[in-house]
Design a protein around this motif. Structure first.
Motif, PDB file in Angstrom:
ATOM      1  N   GLN A   1      -6.338   8.592  -7.239  1.00 27.52           N
ATOM      2  CA  GLN A   1      -7.077   7.771  -7.457  1.00 27.52           C
ATOM      3  C   GLN A   1      -8.453   8.617  -5.866  1.00 27.52           C
ATOM      4  O   GLN A   1      -9.206   9.284  -7.058  1.00 27.52           O
ATOM      5  N   ILE A   2      -7.769   8.991  -5.149  1.00 28.67           N
ATOM      6  CA  ILE A   2      -8.947   9.925  -4.221  1.00 28.67           C
ATOM      7  C   ILE A   2      -9.434  11.633  -4.130  1.00 28.67           C
ATOM      8  O   ILE A   2      -9.733  11.675  -4.288  1.00 28.67           O
ATOM      9  N   LYS A   3      -8.415  11.796  -4.775  1.00 26.27           N
ATOM     10  CA  LYS A   3      -8.470  13.094  -5.411  1.00 26.27           C
ATOM     11  C   LYS A   3      -9.265  13.356  -6.721  1.00 26.27           C
ATOM     12  O   LYS A   3      -9.779  14.155  -7.108  1.00 26.27           O
ATOM     13  N   SER A   4      -8.481  12.198  -7.725  1.00 22.01           N
ATOM     14  CA  SER A   4     -10.176  12.071  -8.642  1.00 22.01           C
ATOM     15  C   SER A   4     -11.401  11.372  -8.103  1.00 22.01           C
ATOM     16  O   SER A   4     -12.100  12.165  -9.044  1.00 22.01           O
ATOM     17  N   THR A   5     -11.747  11.012  -7.492  1.00 15.35           N
ATOM     18  CA  THR A   5     -12.691  10.514  -7.436  1.00 15.35           C
ATOM     19  C   THR A   5     -13.451  11.950  -6.333  1.00 15.35           C
ATOM     20  O   THR A   5     -14.792  12.080  -6.779  1.00 15.35           O
ATOM     21  N   LYS A   6     -13.034  12.507  -4.964  1.00 14.49           N
ATOM     22  CA  LYS A   6     -13.788  14.052  -5.071  1.00 14.49           C
ATOM     23  C   LYS A   6     -13.731  14.731  -6.081  1.00 14.49           C
ATOM     24  O   LYS A   6     -14.255  16.148  -5.936  1.00 14.49           O
ATOM     25  N   ALA A   7     -12.582  14.730  -6.800  1.00 17.88           N
ATOM     26  CA  ALA A   7     -12.315  16.433  -8.179  1.00 17.88           C
ATOM     27  C   ALA A   7     -13.745  15.493  -9.030  1.00 17.88           C
ATOM     28  O   ALA A   7     -14.645  16.367  -8.987  1.00 17.88           O
ATOM     29  N   MET A   8     -14.191  14.366  -9.054  1.00 19.06           N
ATOM     30  CA  MET A   8     -15.314  13.806  -9.911  1.00 19.06           C
ATOM     31  C   MET A   8     -16.803  13.968  -8.395  1.00 19.06           C
ATOM     32  O   MET A   8     -17.712  14.754  -9.569  1.00 19.06           O
ATOM     33  N   GLN A   9     -16.807  14.242  -6.868  1.00 20.89           N
ATOM     34  CA  GLN A   9     -18.364  14.931  -6.870  1.00 20.89           C
ATOM     35  C   GLN A   9     -17.914  15.994  -6.911  1.00 20.89           C
ATOM     36  O   GLN A   9     -19.295  16.636  -7.561  1.00 20.89           O
TER      37      GLN A   9
ATOM     38  N   ARG B   1       0.832  -0.951  -0.273  1.00 16.90           N
ATOM     39  CA  ARG B   1      -0.203   0.086  -0.153  1.00 16.90           C
ATOM     40  C   ARG B   1       0.586   1.077   0.009  1.00 16.90           C
ATOM     41  O   ARG B   1       0.260   2.373  -0.885  1.00 16.90           O
ATOM     42  N   LEU B   2       2.108   1.679   0.482  1.00 12.23           N
ATOM     43  CA  LEU B   2       2.843   2.540   0.695  1.00 12.23           C
ATOM     44  C   LEU B   2       3.645   2.427  -0.855  1.00 12.23           C
ATOM     45  O   LEU B   2       3.659   3.957  -1.372  1.00 12.23           O
ATOM     46  N   ALA B   3       3.489   1.176  -1.293  1.00 16.08           N
ATOM     47  CA  ALA B   3       4.499   1.230  -2.518  1.00 16.08           C
ATOM     48  C   ALA B   3       3.656   2.132  -3.779  1.00 16.08           C
ATOM     49  O   ALA B   3       3.785   3.148  -4.481  1.00 16.08           O
ATOM     50  N   ILE B   4       2.182   2.047  -3.303  1.00 15.22           N
ATOM     51  CA  ILE B   4       1.266   2.639  -3.864  1.00 15.22           C
ATOM     52  C   ILE B   4       0.859   3.891  -4.096  1.00 15.22           C
ATOM     53  O   ILE B   4      -0.501   4.005  -4.605  1.00 15.22           O
ATOM     54  N   LEU B   5       1.328   3.871  -2.793  1.00 15.14           N
ATOM     55  CA  LEU B   5       0.317   4.995  -2.272  1.00 15.14           C
ATOM     56  C   LEU B   5      -0.182   6.576  -2.796  1.00 15.14           C
ATOM     57  O   LEU B   5      -0.737   6.901  -3.279  1.00 15.14           O
ATOM     58  N   PRO B   6       1.368   6.813  -3.732  1.00 13.49           N
ATOM     59  CA  PRO B   6       1.578   7.773  -4.821  1.00 13.49           C
ATOM     60  C   PRO B   6      -0.374   7.448  -5.775  1.00 13.49           C
ATOM     61  O   PRO B   6      -0.988   8.576  -5.811  1.00 13.49           O
ATOM     62  N   LEU B   7      -0.387   6.440  -5.989  1.00 12.92           N
ATOM     63  CA  LEU B   7      -1.246   6.848  -7.056  1.00 12.92           C
ATOM     64  C   LEU B   7      -2.451   6.225  -6.617  1.00 12.92           C
ATOM     65  O   LEU B   7      -3.233   6.756  -7.206  1.00 12.92           O
ATOM     66  N   MET B   8      -2.723   5.932  -5.164  1.00 14.24           N
ATOM     67  CA  MET B   8      -3.657   5.647  -4.434  1.00 14.24           C
ATOM     68  C   MET B   8      -4.437   7.790  -4.512  1.00 14.24           C
ATOM     69  O   MET B   8      -5.788   7.746  -4.291  1.00 14.24           O
ATOM     70  N   ILE B   9      -3.008   8.316  -3.785  1.00 11.52           N
ATOM     71  CA  ILE B   9      -3.695   9.134  -3.606  1.00 11.52           C
ATOM     72  C   ILE B   9      -4.061   9.718  -4.861  1.00 11.52           C
ATOM     73  O   ILE B   9      -5.645  10.603  -4.964  1.00 11.52           O
TER      74      ILE B   9
ATOM     75  N   ILE C   1      -8.248   4.774   6.218  1.00  8.74           N
ATOM     76  CA  ILE C   1      -6.654   5.681   7.134  1.00  8.74           C
ATOM     77  C   ILE C   1      -7.024   6.771   5.681  1.00  8.74           C
ATOM     78  O   ILE C   1      -6.388   8.116   5.974  1.00  8.74           O
ATOM     79  N   GLN C   2      -6.229   6.424   4.599  1.00  7.92           N
ATOM     80  CA  GLN C   2      -5.163   7.375   3.911  1.00  7.92           C
ATOM     81  C   GLN C   2      -6.590   8.391   3.639  1.00  7.92           C
ATOM     82  O   GLN C   2      -5.817   9.539   2.886  1.00  7.92           O
ATOM     83  N   SER C   3      -7.478   8.217   3.167  1.00  5.44           N
ATOM     84  CA  SER C   3      -8.961   8.659   2.505  1.00  5.44           C
ATOM     85  C   SER C   3      -9.022   9.651   3.334  1.00  5.44           C
ATOM     86  O   SER C   3      -9.798  11.128   3.330  1.00  5.44           O
TER      87      SER C   3
END
Length: 264
Positions: free
Chosen positions: A83-91, A73-81, A236-238
């Motif tokens: 993803q979350i930003k994209s999801t919130k932007a879509m909102q 999860r830490l290794a892919i954290l930049p991609l997950m961030i 937690i990261q969200s």
């Protein structure tokens, strides 16, 4: 079917075909051949064994799986961030997307094509990458299937228990599948907050936990343990990725300078 769900199915089938070239019952060792074994399965198996030996008995392998999950999860954290930003932007742009869907509500091919073009232009306007939500999936799916094979084919794992369950066998009390399903639901709920009006989002919100529970009933307990830890990490990261940052970015059109200062 939305693009993310379609991409998930295609990636799952591709990875299954790739991993299907190996014998699932054949123990994994340093001498195992094949790209899938050498690059995915054996490194995960080696890391799991070495970490378990570091922690020691009786909880070594369970703690090893938890640590590996956190490391992935830490290794892919930049991609997950992203993803979350994209999801919130879509909102943020949901009202504008709803207007487009109302404008192009006809089901003929030409209208649907226009709707897709307008959606892409809207996302470009607010600097939203439609693929950002799929990138973590493309990284995680091969790792998940590779981790599944590592668990199934690592001889040292057999017979090792963690708390109340054996890692190489399904949970006899069904508690782990339920925890995996509940944590998946919460994780999905957090990730899709503000999109409750989207039928596809609602479908995935309930479908994914049910699928996870069904899979967890038959898979080795190490896999639902991986899902639970990963879901907790995502929740937690969200929480720490704040929505105001996304609003500040997305409410200022990224292509404002391209309009050439046209006035109505």
């Amino acid at each position: 079917m939305n693009d993310k769900f379609r991409s998930m199915i295609i990636l799952l089938l591709t990875t299954v075909l790739l991993s299907g070239c190996t014998e699932i019952n054949e123990p994994i060792t340093k001498d195992s051949t094949g790209v899938w074994n050498e690059l995915i399965v054996y490194p995960l198996s080696w890391l799991m064994v070495e970490t378990a030996q570091f922690f020691g008995e009786p909880l070594g392998y369970g703690l090893s799986i938890i640590l590996i999950t956190v490391l992935i999860r830490l290794a892919i954290l930049p991609l997950m961030i992203k993803q979350i930003k994209s999801t919130k932007a879509m909102q943020v742009i949901q009202p504008e997307l709803a207007k487009l869907q109302e404008k192009y509500k006809s089901k003929d091919a030409i209208t649907r094509q226009k709707l897709q073009q307008e959606r892409l232009l809207l996302m470009e306007k607010y600097n939203i990458n439609p693929m950002a939500g799929c990138l973590p999936l493309f990284i995680q799916m091969p790792i998940l299937l590779g981790f599944y094979q590592a668990i199934m084919r690592t001889e040292e794992l057999k017979g090792n228990s963690f708390i109340w369950f054996e890692l190489a066998s399904p949970d006899p009390y069904f508690l782990l599948p339920i925890l995996a399903g509940v944590s998946t639901f919460i994780q999905q709920k957090v990730m899709t907050k503000g999109q409750e009006g989207n039928p596809q989002i609602v479908m995935m919100l309930w479908l994914m936990p049910v699928m996870i529970i069904i899979f967890s009933l038959y898979l080795p307990s190490a896999l639902p343990l991986y899902w639970i830890v990963g879901n907790i990490f995502s929740i937690i990261q969200s929480y720490f990725i704040q929505t105001p940052e996304i609003i500040n970015i997305t409410t200022q059109p990224a292509v404002a300078g391209r309009t050439g200062g046209r006035k109505k």
